[in-house]
Enzyme design. Structure first.
Site, PDB file in Angstrom:
ATOM      1  N   HIS A  87       0.822  -1.213   0.000  1.00 39.59           N
ATOM      2  CA  HIS A  87       0.000   0.000   0.000  1.00 39.59           C
ATOM      3  C   HIS A  87       0.857   1.264   0.000  1.00 39.59           C
ATOM      4  O   HIS A  87       0.386   2.325  -0.363  1.00 39.59           O
ATOM      5  CB  HIS A  87      -1.064  -0.010   1.112  1.00 39.59           C
ATOM      6  N   ASP A 223       1.199  -7.664   2.153  1.00 41.21           N
ATOM      7  CA  ASP A 223       1.344  -6.221   1.945  1.00 41.21           C
ATOM      8  C   ASP A 223       2.812  -5.791   1.759  1.00 41.21           C
ATOM      9  O   ASP A 223       3.390  -5.143   2.632  1.00 41.21           O
ATOM     10  CB  ASP A 223       0.703  -5.494   3.138  1.00 41.21           C
ATOM     11  N   SER A 654       4.022   2.082   8.574  1.00 46.94           N
ATOM     12  CA  SER A 654       3.806   1.126   7.493  1.00 46.94           C
ATOM     13  C   SER A 654       5.108   0.883   6.765  1.00 46.94           C
ATOM     14  O   SER A 654       5.796   1.828   6.383  1.00 46.94           O
ATOM     15  CB  SER A 654       2.806   1.680   6.492  1.00 46.94           C
TER      16      SER A 654
HETATM   17  N1  ARG Z   1      -4.783   0.612   7.692  1.00 41.70           N
HETATM   18  C1  ARG Z   1      -3.523   0.582   7.026  1.00 41.70           C
HETATM   19  C2  ARG Z   1      -2.798   1.901   7.300  1.00 41.70           C
HETATM   20  O1  ARG Z   1      -3.105   2.949   7.438  1.00 41.70           O
HETATM   21  C3  ARG Z   1      -3.557   0.240   5.577  1.00 41.70           C
HETATM   22  C4  ARG Z   1      -4.202   1.232   4.668  1.00 41.70           C
HETATM   23  C5  ARG Z   1      -4.289   0.826   3.230  1.00 41.70           C
HETATM   24  N2  ARG Z   1      -5.261  -0.198   2.988  1.00 41.70           N
HETATM   25  C6  ARG Z   1      -6.605  -0.015   2.757  1.00 41.70           C
HETATM   26  N3  ARG Z   1      -7.368  -1.059   2.585  1.00 41.70           N
HETATM   27  N4  ARG Z   1      -7.157   1.173   2.693  1.00 41.70           N
HETATM   28  O2  ARG Z   1      -2.939   2.912   7.248  1.00 41.70           O
HETATM   29  N1  GLU Z   2      -1.206   1.321   7.583  1.00 38.77           N
HETATM   30  C1  GLU Z   2      -0.638   2.337   8.411  1.00 38.77           C
HETATM   31  C2  GLU Z   2       0.372   3.217   7.677  1.00 38.77           C
HETATM   32  O1  GLU Z   2       0.195   3.552   6.558  1.00 38.77           O
HETATM   33  C3  GLU Z   2      -0.083   1.749   9.647  1.00 38.77           C
HETATM   34  C4  GLU Z   2      -1.223   1.455  10.506  1.00 38.77           C
HETATM   35  C5  GLU Z   2      -1.214   2.252  11.766  1.00 38.77           C
HETATM   36  O2  GLU Z   2      -1.744   3.369  11.796  1.00 38.77           O
HETATM   37  O3  GLU Z   2      -0.662   1.698  12.714  1.00 38.77           O
HETATM   38  O4  GLU Z   2       1.285   3.750   8.205  1.00 38.77           O
END
Ligand code: ARG
Ligand code: GLU
Length: 720
Positions: A87, A223, A654
């Site tokens: 991502h 990922d 991330s």
């Molecule tokens: N929750 C994760 C992070 O902030 C992954 C975000 C990307 N994936 C998604 N399905 N939107 O940010």
């Molecule tokens: N997916 C998140 C990122 O883009 C990490 C998830 C979180 O907030 O811990 O950094």
């Protein structure tokens, strides 16, 4: 009697031991030796703080970069190979994709250096060193200064410290506040500008589970993506050029196929973006009770509309896929965060802590003088701030969330120019045309019209009349309260929703044509909301925020003074940090216990060819059926996919390396468990977990699934 005393002691412990639950904390690498090394070693770490951060010899920090502006990546070969999340690399992968080269569907694997794809604009920033500069930055700052005098003094000081440094150095530097402005550090960096795409799995692996599984455990997302840092022939950062060569890093991470087990020590090294762990209860209350609910409802309304149309037309689903992901990500995060704070009784906890704080502050005339007025001042300021913050939220989440309104905003410039009788330069025309084409490529008018009518209605209902533009008031009288009718007319009369018309308008643009824009109903709507924001929201908002900056700075210092024995960690601020904890499952709810790892088995359980998020390719199925995992299988013969641990992470982490007791790479961080997303405000060791890709699944996909074993050959694989 004894029992009562123990209970009281435990309660006091819970209240005062704010910053030091096991797993909690995002620590400054240069202070690890002093503050954390002992504890890390007690928890199982076998290496030293000097191995992690050293300015005298190469250390792990030389293998970590800030990837682009929002993620972390780690170097995993002596050829500058970079590993981060799928991502995080997604927009680059998407940009290189086309119908002929559909990398999203098929994945991408460069077979040699020549096939690696450049990404102009993408950077990798490596921290060379960090230095404390608090004294120099605060030189000349006095208690009597106003916040803005203080800020300009600090800006000047910081400016000259950086100028002095950069004059003598090949590196760049910047200065960041820590502990709410009680400390300042200079961060010295080297910025690499030629970063090429090397490999990515198909999106049904890299995004497996999609928005449905996002923020959740059990998780099965592969990922990851691979890039490479290139430098000029002289070894220094350079813009993309064919003769550039792979970067030879000072450090690259060895990869362990040994896996992790329950209780194992792990640490995460990366770039957490923002946390707010030291706020007063009034702030938590504002966020949880006043801000999150409105934002959640607005986003949910939008997502429902996206879904409705996406289900009717696959083309629309593709157009709105990345918008959906963006809106859905923080929508879900906020729901988890609010639920988590409620479940922890977070607000009462802070209130209890504040009572203790008051008692302490009142216990000496000196503290009373310095800190006695803090809490009432917070209360008063947050009371004033709350309605303004909510209005600002709605400006962004209801007004600018309407795509066409946000698009209209890009034409502001035309009005400004014509007011000054300045011509529109050809390059500006080109920029607007590019923006226009990009905008309409993924624009579906029926979605946006419905979004406008729904969101404006919610704005009208929730936001006080003093922040209503006039036209909102007229929907009742002129359209009989029929928001669809109102919206229909806006779209009928506007020319901004017609790509061809806008392009012609831009091609033939003369200053006097700005009238047409000013009279356009969509532009008028944008203009009306914008003036309300600029005139009635922003001035007070800035003033109150400045007041809070100053209160928070004092409160932070006070909390540290109250607990001199306690170790404090500064809130995340997009600088390099280390967090550590143990591999562990958790209990998300009554009667439910989650194991710490997932396997390929679970991918097969979730498989559903009819649901986009759960499609599994035949090739992966065949490998599963044959249990053909090669040397990447766990000891019990399963293929591990992801695992959870108690490391305290946030957005920006991330892509961060997850390391074992020896400092070997065992995972790549990519998310947090939903039940623990309140850790940005308050950490709960029972449920706060970071989610990592098991490094063996990464190797398995590269080697067995994609047949790109030549990339694995480049890495240092250790098995024990
Ligand atoms: N929750 C994760 C992070 O902030 C992954 C975000 C990307 N994936 C998604 N399905 N939107 O940010
Ligand atoms: N997916 C998140 C990122 O883009 C990490 C998830 C979180 O907030 O811990 O950094």
């Amino acid at each position: 009697m004894r029992f009562r005393l123990i209970v009281i002691l435990i309660v006091i412990q819970i209240i005062t031991r704010w910053p030091a639950f096991a797993g909690e904390g995002m620590w400054i690498p240069m202070l690890l030796e002093q503050l954390n090394e002992k504890e890390m070693q007690e928890m199982g770490m076998k290496i030293s703080a000097e191995d992690i951060y050293s300015i005298n010899q190469s250390s792990m920090k030389d293998g970590i970069v800030l990837f682009g502006r929002g993620c972390t990546a780690e170097i995993i070969s002596e050829q500058g190979l970079l590993l981060t999340n799928y991502h995080c690399g997604f927009s680059q992968i998407q940009k290189h994709s086309s119908v002929e080269h559909d990398y999203l569907t098929n994945g991408f694997w460069a077979m040699s250096g020549e096939e690696e794809l450049p990404n102009p604009g993408l950077t990798a920033t490596m921290m060379v060193e960090m230095r404390e500069v608090t004294e120099q930055v605060l030189d000349g700052v006095t208690e009597e200064m106003t916040e803005s005098e203080r800020n300009s003094m600090i800006r000047n000081n910081a400016g000259s410290i950086i100028a002095d440094f950069e004059e003598e150095s090949e590196y760049q530097a910047f200065i960041r506040p820590f502990f709410s402005g009680n400390a300042y550090y200079m961060i010295i960096v080297e910025i690499f500008r030629d970063i090429r795409l090397v490999g990515a799995p198909p999106s049904n692996i890299g995004k497996f589970g999609g928005d449905t599984d996002n923020w959740m455990w059990p998780r099965h997302t592969g990922d990851f993506s691979l890039f490479r840092i290139y430098v000029g022939p002289d070894g220094k950062p350079a813009d993309y050029a064919e003769e550039n060569v792979p970067y030879r890093p000072k450090y690259h991470f060895p990869i362990s196929t040994g896996g992790v087990e329950q209780g194992d020590f792990t640490f995460v090294f990366g770039y957490p973006a923002r946390t707010s762990e030291y706020l007063p209860s009034d702030a938590i209350e504002m966020i949880i009770e006043e801000q999150n609910p409105g934002k959640i409802e607005l986003r949910e309304t939008r997502l429902d509309i996206f879904n409705k149309y996406s289900n009717m037309d696959p083309k629309v689903r593709i157009q709105y896929a990345s918008k959906h992901a963006r809106v859905s990500n923080y929508w879900k995060k906020m729901i988890g965060e609010s639920a988590g704070i409620h479940r922890m009784n977070g607000i009462s906890r802070k209130v209890a802590y504040e009572e203790e704080f008051s008692n302490w502050a009142n216990s000496s005339p000196e503290w009373k003088e310095k800190y006695g007025e803090l809490l009432p001042a917070f209360e008063e300021t947050y009371a004033l701030l709350t309605p303004l913050n909510v209005t600002y939220d709605y400006y962004r989440e209801a007004v600018l969330a309407v795509e066409i309104v946000n698009y209209a905003r890009s034409f502001r410039k035309l009005i400004e120019l014509s007011e000054n009788n300045d011509p529109l330069l050809p390059e500006e025309v080109e920029k607007l045309k590019t923006r226009t084409t990009a905008f309409f490529k993924d624009y579906y008018r029926p979605i946006d019209a419905e979004v406008m009518s729904s969101l404006f209605q919610i704005y009208y209902r929730d936001i006080g009349p003093s922040f209503h533009p006039e036209f909102l008031e007229k929907v009742d009288s002129k359209y009989d309260g029929n928001w669809e009718a109102f919206t229909r007319e806006v779209f009928e009369k506007s020319f901004l929703d017609d790509e061809q018309e806008v392009l012609v308008f831009l091609d033939e643009y003369k200053s006097k044509h700005s009238r047409k824009l000013e009279k356009d109903p969509v532009y008028e709507i944008y203009q009306a909301f914008e003036s309300i924001y600029l005139e009635r929201v922003r001035p007070d908002l800035s003033e109150l925020n400045a007041r809070l900056d100053s209160l928070q700075r004092i409160y932070m210092a006070a909390q540290m003074e109250m607990q001199p024995e306690e170790r404090f960690y500064p809130d995340a601020n997009f600088t390099l940090r280390v967090t550590y904890g143990n591999v562990d499952g958790y209990r998300p709810s009554d009667a439910v216990k989650y194991r710490y790892y997932t396997t390929l088995e679970g991918i097969m359980e979730k498989e559903n060819p009819d649901i986009y998020d759960y499609v599994v390719e035949d090739k992966l199925k065949a490998l599963y059926q044959a249990r053909d995992y090669g040397k990447y299988a766990a000891e019990d013969g399963t293929m591990r996919v992801a695992f959870v641990a108690t490391n305290h992470t946030t957005g920006g982490n991330s892509g961060s390396p997850v390391l074992n007791a020896e400092g070997q790479l065992v995972g790549v961080n990519f998310d947090r468990c939903w039940e623990g997303t309140m850790s940005d405000l308050m950490y709960d060791p029972d449920v706060c977990r970071n989610i990592s890709l098991d490094i063996r699944y990464f190797l398995f996909i590269v080697d067995k699934f994609a047949g790109a074993g030549y990339l694995v050959d480049e890495m240092d694989i250790v098995s024990d």
